[in-house]
Design a protein around this motif. Structure first.
Motif, PDB file in Angstrom:
ATOM      1  N   GLY A  52       0.865  -1.170  -0.087  1.00  0.00           N
ATOM      2  CA  GLY A  52       0.055  -0.142   0.041  1.00  0.00           C
ATOM      3  C   GLY A  52       0.879   1.307  -0.065  1.00  0.00           C
ATOM      4  O   GLY A  52       2.129   1.000  -0.338  1.00  0.00           O
ATOM      5  N   TYR A  53       0.344   2.469   0.151  1.00  0.00           N
ATOM      6  CA  TYR A  53       0.833   3.824   0.156  1.00  0.00           C
ATOM      7  C   TYR A  53      -0.061   4.754   0.988  1.00  0.00           C
ATOM      8  O   TYR A  53      -1.035   4.726   0.618  1.00  0.00           O
ATOM      9  CB  TYR A  53       0.857   4.196  -1.353  1.00  0.00           C
ATOM     10  N   ILE A  54       0.739   5.358   1.999  1.00  0.00           N
ATOM     11  CA  ILE A  54       0.120   6.355   2.475  1.00  0.00           C
ATOM     12  C   ILE A  54       0.964   7.656   2.366  1.00  0.00           C
ATOM     13  O   ILE A  54       2.247   7.779   3.040  1.00  0.00           O
ATOM     14  CB  ILE A  54      -0.465   6.090   3.988  1.00  0.00           C
ATOM     15  N   HIS A  59      -7.472  -5.746   6.652  1.00  0.00           N
ATOM     16  CA  HIS A  59      -6.920  -6.338   5.974  1.00  0.00           C
ATOM     17  C   HIS A  59      -5.532  -5.760   5.743  1.00  0.00           C
ATOM     18  O   HIS A  59      -4.497  -5.923   4.939  1.00  0.00           O
ATOM     19  CB  HIS A  59      -7.380  -6.423   4.484  1.00  0.00           C
ATOM     20  N   GLY A  60      -5.106  -4.819   6.589  1.00  0.00           N
ATOM     21  CA  GLY A  60      -3.769  -4.236   6.618  1.00  0.00           C
ATOM     22  C   GLY A  60      -3.795  -3.239   5.431  1.00  0.00           C
ATOM     23  O   GLY A  60      -4.953  -2.738   5.109  1.00  0.00           O
ATOM     24  N   LEU A  61      -2.645  -2.874   4.896  1.00  0.00           N
ATOM     25  CA  LEU A  61      -2.432  -1.978   3.836  1.00  0.00           C
ATOM     26  C   LEU A  61      -2.514  -2.517   2.417  1.00  0.00           C
ATOM     27  O   LEU A  61      -2.078  -1.856   1.404  1.00  0.00           O
ATOM     28  CB  LEU A  61      -1.308  -0.917   4.016  1.00  0.00           C
ATOM     29  N   HIS A  62      -2.938  -3.842   2.430  1.00  0.00           N
ATOM     30  CA  HIS A  62      -2.819  -4.337   1.065  1.00  0.00           C
ATOM     31  C   HIS A  62      -3.677  -3.666   0.195  1.00  0.00           C
ATOM     32  O   HIS A  62      -5.028  -3.753   0.061  1.00  0.00           O
ATOM     33  CB  HIS A  62      -3.598  -5.830   1.308  1.00  0.00           C
ATOM     34  N   GLY A  63      -3.022  -3.053  -0.960  1.00  0.00           N
ATOM     35  CA  GLY A  63      -3.617  -2.462  -2.043  1.00  0.00           C
ATOM     36  C   GLY A  63      -4.314  -0.975  -1.644  1.00  0.00           C
ATOM     37  O   GLY A  63      -4.937  -0.535  -2.645  1.00  0.00           O
TER      38      GLY A  63
END
Length: 156
Positions: free
Chosen positions: A51-53, A67-71
């Motif tokens: 993912g990206y923040i 689901h965490g940062l998945h995608g």
């Protein structure tokens, strides 16, 4: 969350506790070099999680990421209220340097896309696969278009 649950979540890439510790530390950090190092570490961790923040994204509190940062992609210009739940493969994107402002206690379903200079009210539910590019009032529900089925007759 018990220790066993944390270990299981960490092994799947869903446990984001350390990530958020670094994130809040960066928010309090005053030195440019310190912020740059923490941004580098945060970007690498988010990338490993798929993912990206963006550096500059504002959160009133840590969001729930089942689901965490998945995608998950969150623009650096986004503002996200407290108590929000963001599922996997969500995009909160920018247009011309402007990104959504999301109210408190919102639920954003898997695969949803929110783009542009829009305001999402409090307690809004955005369904899986919905594309949102207009303001949404508080306590509203947004759903995706139903699938279109096109049947073509074959030549005999």
């Amino acid at each position: 969350m018990s220790t066993r649950e944390k270990i299981a979540a960490w092994s799947k890439g869903d446990y984001m506790g350390f990530y958020w510790s670094l994130f809040w530390w960066r928010e309090r950090c005053e030195g440019k070099i310190c912020r740059d190092i923490l941004t580098f570490l945060l970007n690498r961790m988010a990338h490993r999680h798929g993912g990206y923040i963006g550096n500059g994204a504002k959160f009133w509190e840590e969001p729930l990421l089942p689901h965490g940062l998945h995608g998950v992609y969150i623009s650096r210009y986004a503002k996200i209220g407290g108590g929000c739940c963001i599922y996997h493969n969500v995009t909160i994107g920018e247009v011309d340097g402007k990104a959504p402002e999301i109210g408190e206690h919102c639920l954003i379903g898997a695969g949803a896309v929110l783009v542009g200079s829009i305001k999402i009210g409090d307690y809004v539910k955005i369904g899986a696969g919905a594309v949102v590019s207009t303001d949404i009032p508080s306590r509203a529900t947004v759903v995706a278009q139903p699938a279109r089925v096109i049947v073509k007759e074959g030549k005999r």
